[in-house]
Design an enzyme around this catalytic site. Structure first.
Site, PDB file in Angstrom:
ATOM      1  N   THR A 211     -41.612  18.849  41.510  1.00  9.12           N
ATOM      2  CA  THR A 211     -41.563  17.668  42.366  1.00  9.12           C
ATOM      3  C   THR A 211     -42.630  16.669  41.947  1.00  9.12           C
ATOM      4  O   THR A 211     -43.791  17.036  41.759  1.00  9.12           O
ATOM      5  CB  THR A 211     -41.782  18.055  43.843  1.00  9.12           C
ATOM      6  OG1 THR A 211     -40.814  19.032  44.213  1.00  9.12           O
ATOM      7  CG2 THR A 211     -41.650  16.835  44.744  1.00  9.12           C
TER       8      THR A 211
ATOM      9  N   ASP B  67     -38.014  20.501  51.157  1.00 11.95           N
ATOM     10  CA  ASP B  67     -38.327  20.662  49.734  1.00 11.95           C
ATOM     11  C   ASP B  67     -37.486  21.754  49.086  1.00 11.95           C
ATOM     12  O   ASP B  67     -37.555  21.958  47.880  1.00 11.95           O
ATOM     13  CB  ASP B  67     -39.822  20.954  49.561  1.00 11.95           C
ATOM     14  CG  ASP B  67     -40.305  20.707  48.139  1.00 11.95           C
ATOM     15  OD1 ASP B  67     -39.734  19.827  47.466  1.00 11.95           O
ATOM     16  OD2 ASP B  67     -41.245  21.396  47.696  1.00 11.95           O
TER      17      ASP B  67
ATOM     18  N   GLN C 188     -36.409  12.404  47.091  1.00 10.10           N
ATOM     19  CA  GLN C 188     -37.323  13.091  46.185  1.00 10.10           C
ATOM     20  C   GLN C 188     -36.980  12.768  44.738  1.00 10.10           C
ATOM     21  O   GLN C 188     -35.816  12.680  44.362  1.00 10.10           O
ATOM     22  CB  GLN C 188     -37.266  14.609  46.391  1.00 10.10           C
ATOM     23  CG  GLN C 188     -38.258  15.394  45.541  1.00 10.10           C
ATOM     24  CD  GLN C 188     -38.203  16.887  45.796  1.00 10.10           C
ATOM     25  OE1 GLN C 188     -37.682  17.646  44.971  1.00 10.10           O
ATOM     26  NE2 GLN C 188     -38.723  17.319  46.944  1.00 10.10           N
TER      27      GLN C 188
END
Length: 285
Positions: free
Chosen positions: A227, A203, A277
């Site tokens: 996100t 991440d 993502q």
């Protein structure tokens, strides 16, 4: 956090009931809970309920609400299926009885089969490259406050970008980024924690790659970033104590959303995992 043992302690949840766990939070410089922390804790929670010898081979998750750093996170695991080869689990993360995150994941036992992979990109070796910590020590006092605050946070991971860009210089960048990383300290290889730690690391850096083509006008100060969803596939086992390379590209940004995907390679070139993502990239008025 300055050592990998502290990250392991963060991931290792308190079990309250058979399928309910409680997690605490650690800040990384953002006003809400770091998404990688919630993902890592969720994988740990689900892994406690699957048959022995089955480990996460893929997951897909959505972030619903920002996580409050001052409130514990409760993880509720649901058993979807246990088949002959695969298990499927779902988990909800809650704060104050509100769902802030959910994930579905597949677990598989170790099997042999066909084997091929993409080659690792040719990038500068990590030896001789500057880490985030080293760059901060050299540049503190000369960086914008928001960037300096981010780099000043002590982390259990060493990051070494293969290309260093000037955060003050406003110019468009290519939608690619490669970063070497390594845990600080050593730990025993464990398939559950290896996956949780790689998920935590995945991440970092990924959504910022989608900001690169707009770096002449967009930056952290004038762009709302968060996100929205995150997916990961695990292909091969790794030695979590070795250097690894996270190679990222951003194929698209549109509709106030940025999309990026990447591959994680061992230092020897084995493809360990792939990541994708999508995140909010909304210009502030």
């Amino acid at each position: 956090m300055t050592h990998i043992s502290q990250l392991v302690d963060l991931i290792r949840l308190e079990q309250l009931e058979d399928h309910i766990f409680k997690g605490r939070n650690e800040p990384i410089g953002s006003p809400s809970i770091f998404g990688g922390q919630v993902i890592a804790q969720a994988i740990y929670a689900m892994s406690q309920s699957v048959p022995e010898g089955r480990y996460c081979n893929s997951y897909h998750c959505y972030f619903i609400l920002p996580g409050d750093l001052n409130e514990p996170v409760y993880y509720e695991v649901e058993t979807i299926r246990d088949g002959g080869s695969f298990s499927v689990r779902r988990v909800k993360a809650k704060q104050k009885d509100k769902v802030i995150f959910f994930m579905g994941a597949s677990f598989q036992g170790m099997e042999d089969g066909y084997d091929h992979q993409l080659e690792m990109p040719k990038v500068p070796h990590h030896e001789g490259l500057y880490s985030w910590d080293q760059m901060y020590e050299q540049l503190k006092g000369f960086l914008p406050k928001s960037i300096e605050k981010f780099f000043s946070i002590e982390r259990p991971i060493t990051f070494k970008p293969t290309v260093v860009t000037n955060p003050v210089e406003r110019k468009k960048l290519d939608p690619f980024q490669s970063i070497w990383f390594k845990i600080k300290g050593e730990m025993e290889n464990d398939p559950i924690f290896n996956r949780s730690i790689l998920s935590y690391i995945s991440d970092y850096n990924i959504l910022t790659t989608a900001l690169h083509p707009h770096a002449d006008i967009a930056h952290f100060g004038n762009t709302q970033m968060a996100t929205l969803d995150h997916s990961m596939w695990f292909f091969r086992e790794c030695d979590i104590n070795e250097w690894m390379l996270f190679s990222i590209e951003s194929p698209s940004a549109s509709g106030a959303r940025g999309f990026a995907r990447g591959n994680i390679f061992s230092e020897s070139g084995q493809l360990i995992a792939s990541v994708s993502q999508e995140g909010l990239m909304r210009p502030k008025n």
